[in-house]
Design an enzyme around this catalytic site. Structure first.
Site, PDB file in Angstrom:
ATOM      1  N   ASP A 245      35.360  30.874  38.068  1.00 33.96           N
ATOM      2  CA  ASP A 245      36.462  31.919  37.728  1.00 33.96           C
ATOM      3  C   ASP A 245      36.184  32.034  36.282  1.00 33.96           C
ATOM      4  OD1 ASP A 245      38.486  33.148  37.062  1.00 33.96           O
ATOM      5  OD2 ASP A 245      40.139  31.957  38.016  1.00 33.96           O
ATOM      6  N   GLY A 297      43.601  36.555  41.334  1.00 35.65           N
ATOM      7  CA  GLY A 297      44.736  37.354  40.818  1.00 35.65           C
ATOM      8  C   GLY A 297      44.940  36.814  39.326  1.00 35.65           C
TER       9      GLY A 297
HETATM   10 MG   LIG Z   1      41.079  30.093  38.924  1.00 38.73          MG
END
Ligand SMILES: [Mg+2]
Length: 379
Positions: A245, A297
């Site tokens: 991420d 998100g």
């Molecule tokens: Mg994350």
């Protein structure tokens, strides 16, 4: 034949407060409220473009903060974009390449040009991106709670509501036990994954490998945000696919991470990678390489979620998105009506032309804590 587009006559950026319904606890600490950055364009014909740069209030996730994003949009990204005189999102993205990093700022500006174009052409963002899917499967992300039982209860409740995947935030002292308890409660068929938000080190490799027995879809960002080589080493030592991420902030980062086998699963947050153009390129890379891809998100308002939903209409997005409705996050959304999760665990991709949602300008104004108008070539 090129159709003449009407020029942008108003360009504004706002830093907007979004009060949370309840604090969200992760490895970064407690988030009680969040601010976000909105870019608003209006052209001579009255078409509107909206874009959101959902940086967090603090620099503990990525270096950018919401305040920094606001000033970079105002002083650099938006003036560069408007200076091109072009309304094409690709030209806009290219004009901002001089700005290093600051993906949230660039994403906010570029998204406003995409939605302005969709509004002008009277088509939805989904149609602009060419995505066939009209509903997006979604999962739920659960923060760290006071007791394991609370998390188990919440996971069971969310699955009953239709969510198609559960993600647990983990940190040292809150990992193997909570995962074991949730796996036991929800059964083997449920898609379960964890997100460590970069709080472990390679010294934890043997401990993290204990998660392998729970058949997780992935472990997200276990190590430091700039530790690609360390993630590759950890992936050699555990079976659970690593998902990145924080480490993936550009198209190049995604390519490098996949080449190094530092991840086998990609969390794409369009604003984190610098915008929609970069997101479309990353989606194509993942599709070509057969890498599972899903949309993460950033606790965006409906303005940011609109673009995310439209991107998720592309087949390259194989796994459920993190897309909690605004109604569970905020006192109220900035779009009205907002989106909800349907009983089958999907969210409808907006079909309306332009952004896809009606923005509540009154709420945007009421919550704006800083605003600036950027001069346009016309107007
Ligand atoms: Mg994350």
């Amino acid at each position: 034949m090129t159709v003449e587009r009407s020029p942008v006559v108003r360009a504004e950026v706002r830093l907007v407060a979004l009060p949370l319904l309840r604090p969200f606890v992760t490895g970064f600490g407690v988030t009680a409220s969040r601010h976000t950055v909105l870019v608003h364009l209006v052209d001579e014909a009255g078409n509107e473009g909206w874009g959101e740069g959902p940086a967090l209030d603090h620099p503990y996730y990525l270096p950018e903060t919401a305040e920094a994003t606001f000033s970079v949009v105002r002083d650099f990204a938006l003036p560069l974009a408007l200076g091109t005189g072009s309304l094409d999102p690709g030209d806009v993205a290219a004009s901002m390449l001089r700005v290093r990093g600051n993906g949230f700022a660039k994403a906010a500006v570029e998204a406003a040009f995409w939605t302005l174009g969709a509004s002008d052409a009277r088509v939805s963002l989904r149609e602009m991106f060419g995505g066939p899917r009209t509903a997006v499967p979604v999962g739920e992300s659960l923060g760290i709670t006071a007791t394991v039982e609370q998390t188990v209860d919440e996971a069971v409740r969310r699955l009953a509501e239709g969510y198609q995947r559960i993600k647990l935030k983990i940190q040292p002292g809150w990992d193997v036990d909570v995962v074991a308890a949730v796996r036991q409660a929800v059964g083997d068929e449920v898609m379960l994954q964890v997100d460590a938000n970069a709080v472990y080190t390679l010294d934890d490799a043997d401990h993290l490998a204990r998660l392998d027995e729970f058949e997780l879809a992935c472990i997200e960002q276990p190590l430091g945000w700039d530790q690609l080589l360390e993630h590759a080493e950890l992936q050699r030592r555990m079976r659970t696919p690593i998902c990145l991420d924080e480490s993936l902030r550009s198209v190049e980062h995604v390519r490098h991470a996949l080449d190094l086998d530092a991840c086998r699963n990609v969390n794409l947050k369009p604003a984190r990678v610098g915008g929609i153009s970069a997101s479309l390129q990353i989606a194509e890379i993942c599709r070509q390489r057969g890498v599972p891809l899903w949309c993460g998100g950033m606790m965006e308002s409906g303005i940011g979620r609109a673009g995310n939903l439209a991107l998720c209409s592309l087949p390259a997005f194989t796994d459920p998105a993190d897309m909690s409705p605004a109604s569970v996050l905020f006192e109220s959304d900035l779009v009205d009506p907002t989106y909800e999760v349907d009983p089958d665990g999907t969210i409808a991709v907006p079909a309306q032309p332009g952004l896809g949602f009606d923005v509540r300008l009154d709420r945007v104004e009421a919550r704006a804590v800083q605003r600036a108008a950027v001069p346009t070539p016309v107007g």
